[in-house]
Design a protein around this motif. Structure first.
Motif, PDB file in Angstrom:
ATOM      1  N   GLY A 161       0.805  -1.219   0.000  1.00 23.62           N
ATOM      2  CA  GLY A 161       0.000   0.000   0.000  1.00 23.62           C
ATOM      3  C   GLY A 161       0.835   1.266   0.000  1.00 23.62           C
ATOM      4  O   GLY A 161       0.412   2.303  -0.520  1.00 23.62           O
ATOM      5  N   ASP A 162       2.034   1.165   0.571  1.00 22.77           N
ATOM      6  CA  ASP A 162       2.913   2.332   0.672  1.00 22.77           C
ATOM      7  C   ASP A 162       3.727   2.489  -0.611  1.00 22.77           C
ATOM      8  O   ASP A 162       4.948   2.342  -0.620  1.00 22.77           O
ATOM      9  CB  ASP A 162       3.826   2.166   1.889  1.00 22.77           C
ATOM     10  CG  ASP A 162       4.694   3.397   2.145  1.00 22.77           C
ATOM     11  OD1 ASP A 162       4.306   4.490   1.686  1.00 22.77           O
ATOM     12  OD2 ASP A 162       5.758   3.242   2.770  1.00 22.77           O
ATOM     13  N   LYS A 207      -8.921  -0.295   1.445  1.00 23.27           N
ATOM     14  CA  LYS A 207      -8.604  -1.194   0.336  1.00 23.27           C
ATOM     15  C   LYS A 207      -7.943  -2.463   0.847  1.00 23.27           C
ATOM     16  O   LYS A 207      -8.230  -3.568   0.382  1.00 23.27           O
ATOM     17  CB  LYS A 207      -7.692  -0.489  -0.666  1.00 23.27           C
ATOM     18  CG  LYS A 207      -7.394  -1.310  -1.906  1.00 23.27           C
ATOM     19  CD  LYS A 207      -6.547  -0.525  -2.898  1.00 23.27           C
ATOM     20  CE  LYS A 207      -6.256  -1.354  -4.143  1.00 23.27           C
ATOM     21  NZ  LYS A 207      -5.443  -0.591  -5.122  1.00 23.27           N
ATOM     22  N   ALA A 208      -7.046  -2.319   1.829  1.00 19.13           N
ATOM     23  CA  ALA A 208      -6.384  -3.480   2.409  1.00 19.13           C
ATOM     24  C   ALA A 208      -7.385  -4.394   3.108  1.00 19.13           C
ATOM     25  O   ALA A 208      -7.316  -5.618   2.997  1.00 19.13           O
ATOM     26  CB  ALA A 208      -5.311  -3.023   3.398  1.00 19.13           C
ATOM     27  N   LEU A 209      -8.337  -3.798   3.825  1.00 19.88           N
ATOM     28  CA  LEU A 209      -9.377  -4.582   4.491  1.00 19.88           C
ATOM     29  C   LEU A 209     -10.219  -5.344   3.478  1.00 19.88           C
ATOM     30  O   LEU A 209     -10.528  -6.523   3.665  1.00 19.88           O
ATOM     31  CB  LEU A 209     -10.267  -3.673   5.326  1.00 19.88           C
ATOM     32  CG  LEU A 209      -9.655  -3.124   6.624  1.00 19.88           C
ATOM     33  CD1 LEU A 209     -10.467  -1.954   7.130  1.00 19.88           C
ATOM     34  CD2 LEU A 209      -9.564  -4.217   7.678  1.00 19.88           C
ATOM     35  N   HIS A 210     -10.585  -4.692   2.385  1.00 20.91           N
ATOM     36  CA  HIS A 210     -11.377  -5.345   1.342  1.00 20.91           C
ATOM     37  C   HIS A 210     -10.611  -6.504   0.733  1.00 20.91           C
ATOM     38  O   HIS A 210     -11.198  -7.545   0.414  1.00 20.91           O
ATOM     39  CB  HIS A 210     -11.755  -4.338   0.260  1.00 20.91           C
ATOM     40  CG  HIS A 210     -12.774  -3.340   0.706  1.00 20.91           C
ATOM     41  ND1 HIS A 210     -13.283  -2.370  -0.137  1.00 20.91           N
ATOM     42  CD2 HIS A 210     -13.380  -3.148   1.902  1.00 20.91           C
ATOM     43  CE1 HIS A 210     -14.162  -1.635   0.522  1.00 20.91           C
ATOM     44  NE2 HIS A 210     -14.232  -2.086   1.762  1.00 20.91           N
ATOM     45  N   GLU A 262       2.566   0.914  12.894  1.00 22.53           N
ATOM     46  CA  GLU A 262       1.980   0.508  14.165  1.00 22.53           C
ATOM     47  C   GLU A 262       0.526   0.959  14.265  1.00 22.53           C
ATOM     48  O   GLU A 262      -0.353   0.208  14.723  1.00 22.53           O
ATOM     49  CB  GLU A 262       2.788   1.085  15.331  1.00 22.53           C
ATOM     50  CG  GLU A 262       2.292   0.653  16.713  1.00 22.53           C
ATOM     51  CD  GLU A 262       2.294  -0.870  16.899  1.00 22.53           C
ATOM     52  OE1 GLU A 262       1.443  -1.362  17.674  1.00 22.53           O
ATOM     53  OE2 GLU A 262       3.119  -1.545  16.274  1.00 22.53           O
ATOM     54  N   GLN A 263       0.232   2.164  13.814  1.00 26.20           N
ATOM     55  CA  GLN A 263      -1.151   2.639  13.821  1.00 26.20           C
ATOM     56  C   GLN A 263      -2.005   1.831  12.845  1.00 26.20           C
ATOM     57  O   GLN A 263      -3.153   1.482  13.145  1.00 26.20           O
ATOM     58  CB  GLN A 263      -1.185   4.125  13.450  1.00 26.20           C
ATOM     59  CG  GLN A 263      -0.580   5.025  14.504  1.00 26.20           C
ATOM     60  CD  GLN A 263      -0.354   6.432  14.005  1.00 26.20           C
ATOM     61  OE1 GLN A 263      -0.189   6.658  12.809  1.00 26.20           O
ATOM     62  NE2 GLN A 263      -0.338   7.393  14.919  1.00 26.20           N
ATOM     63  N   PHE A 264      -1.450   1.551  11.686  1.00 26.06           N
ATOM     64  CA  PHE A 264      -2.145   0.725  10.696  1.00 26.06           C
ATOM     65  C   PHE A 264      -2.493  -0.632  11.288  1.00 26.06           C
ATOM     66  O   PHE A 264      -3.612  -1.119  11.145  1.00 26.06           O
ATOM     67  CB  PHE A 264      -1.236   0.551   9.472  1.00 26.06           C
ATOM     68  CG  PHE A 264      -1.723  -0.460   8.469  1.00 26.06           C
ATOM     69  CD1 PHE A 264      -2.693  -0.126   7.525  1.00 26.06           C
ATOM     70  CD2 PHE A 264      -1.212  -1.748   8.456  1.00 26.06           C
ATOM     71  CE1 PHE A 264      -3.135  -1.061   6.597  1.00 26.06           C
ATOM     72  CE2 PHE A 264      -1.647  -2.688   7.536  1.00 26.06           C
ATOM     73  CZ  PHE A 264      -2.612  -2.339   6.605  1.00 26.06           C
TER      74      PHE A 264
END
Length: 233
Positions: free
Chosen positions: A5-6, A20-23, A67-69
């Motif tokens: 994603g980065d 998008k990552a969750l999907h 870490e937040q992600f």
């Protein structure tokens, strides 16, 4: 997943990339859950959300470090699953579904209800029979390739004859009737898949990778791009 994603290598992701990552992993949280988790886990995140006509819009500013992600991602997965289980129990109780129906659908029942609501006729609590094929496709219970259109039509024709007499394209059915029809379809598809598997497992010892890929293709599970082909293998 974070590194993919980065794309710009900044070491941070935006909220849209989180969703998008969750999907990608099959988690589809509602807007309210996303906002709640972000506000709890990421200090100052409210500044990335604006209000337009009372609707929250997600901005594309990078706000998450890894870490937040990780924390937001985990929280959203947990809450989405909890909500899914609550909705499953509510649907079962409302429509008085027996154990066999619950086992047949499991938590796919929630997705089915969402699709029913999406195709509900305005001012009613019903969907047209003409929408059933589309709903079944979106659930993954009908072949999607154009070459199997005749199989699709045969399925729907058989369902009309066997499940509820007198259905035609203009008929409308409530959720329970739709569930009855699509349950019949689900069982037909399970039988078809079992027959395909047995066809390739003639010695009853399981399938080799080559035979497994052939069986998947016959089940209409075919890679569309190279990345999907690698995943199947």
């Amino acid at each position: 997943l974070f590194r993919v994603g980065d794309a710009d290598g900044s070491g941070r992701l935006c909220i849209a990339e989180l969703i998008k990552a969750l999907h990608t992993l099959g988690t589809f949280p509602g807007q309210d859950l996303v906002e709640e988790a972000i506000w709890e886990e990421v200090p100052g995140a409210r500044k990335t959300l604006i209000k337009l006509d009372g609707v929250s819009l997600i901005m594309t500013r990078d706000v998450f470090d890894f870490e937040q992600f990780r924390r937001v991602f985990r929280r959203l997965q947990e809450r989405t699953e909890c909500n899914r289980m609550e909705r499953f129990d509510e649907i079962v109780d409302t429509h008085e579904l027996d154990e066999s129906m619950q086992e047949l659908w499991e938590h796919g029942l929630v997705e089915l209800r969402d699709l029913f609501d999406a195709y509900t006729e305005a001012g009613t609590s019903t969907v047209k029979v003409s929408h059933l094929a589309t709903i079944a496709r979106e659930l993954g219970h009908l072949p999607k390739r154009s070459g199997n259109e005749r199989m699709l039509n045969d399925y729907i024709k058989e369902l009309r004859q066997d499940a509820i007499a007198g259905l035609d394209e203009d008929s409308a059915v409530d959720f329970r009737s739709m569930l009855q029809i699509l349950s019949r379809l689900r069982r037909l598809e399970e039988s078809r898949i079992q027959e395909i598997y047995d066809k390739y497992d003639q010695d009853c010892v399981g399938l080799t990778l080559e035979l497994c890929l052939k069986a998947l293709e016959e089940c209409d599970i075919v890679a569309q791009v190279k990345d999907e082909a690698k995943e199947l293998e």
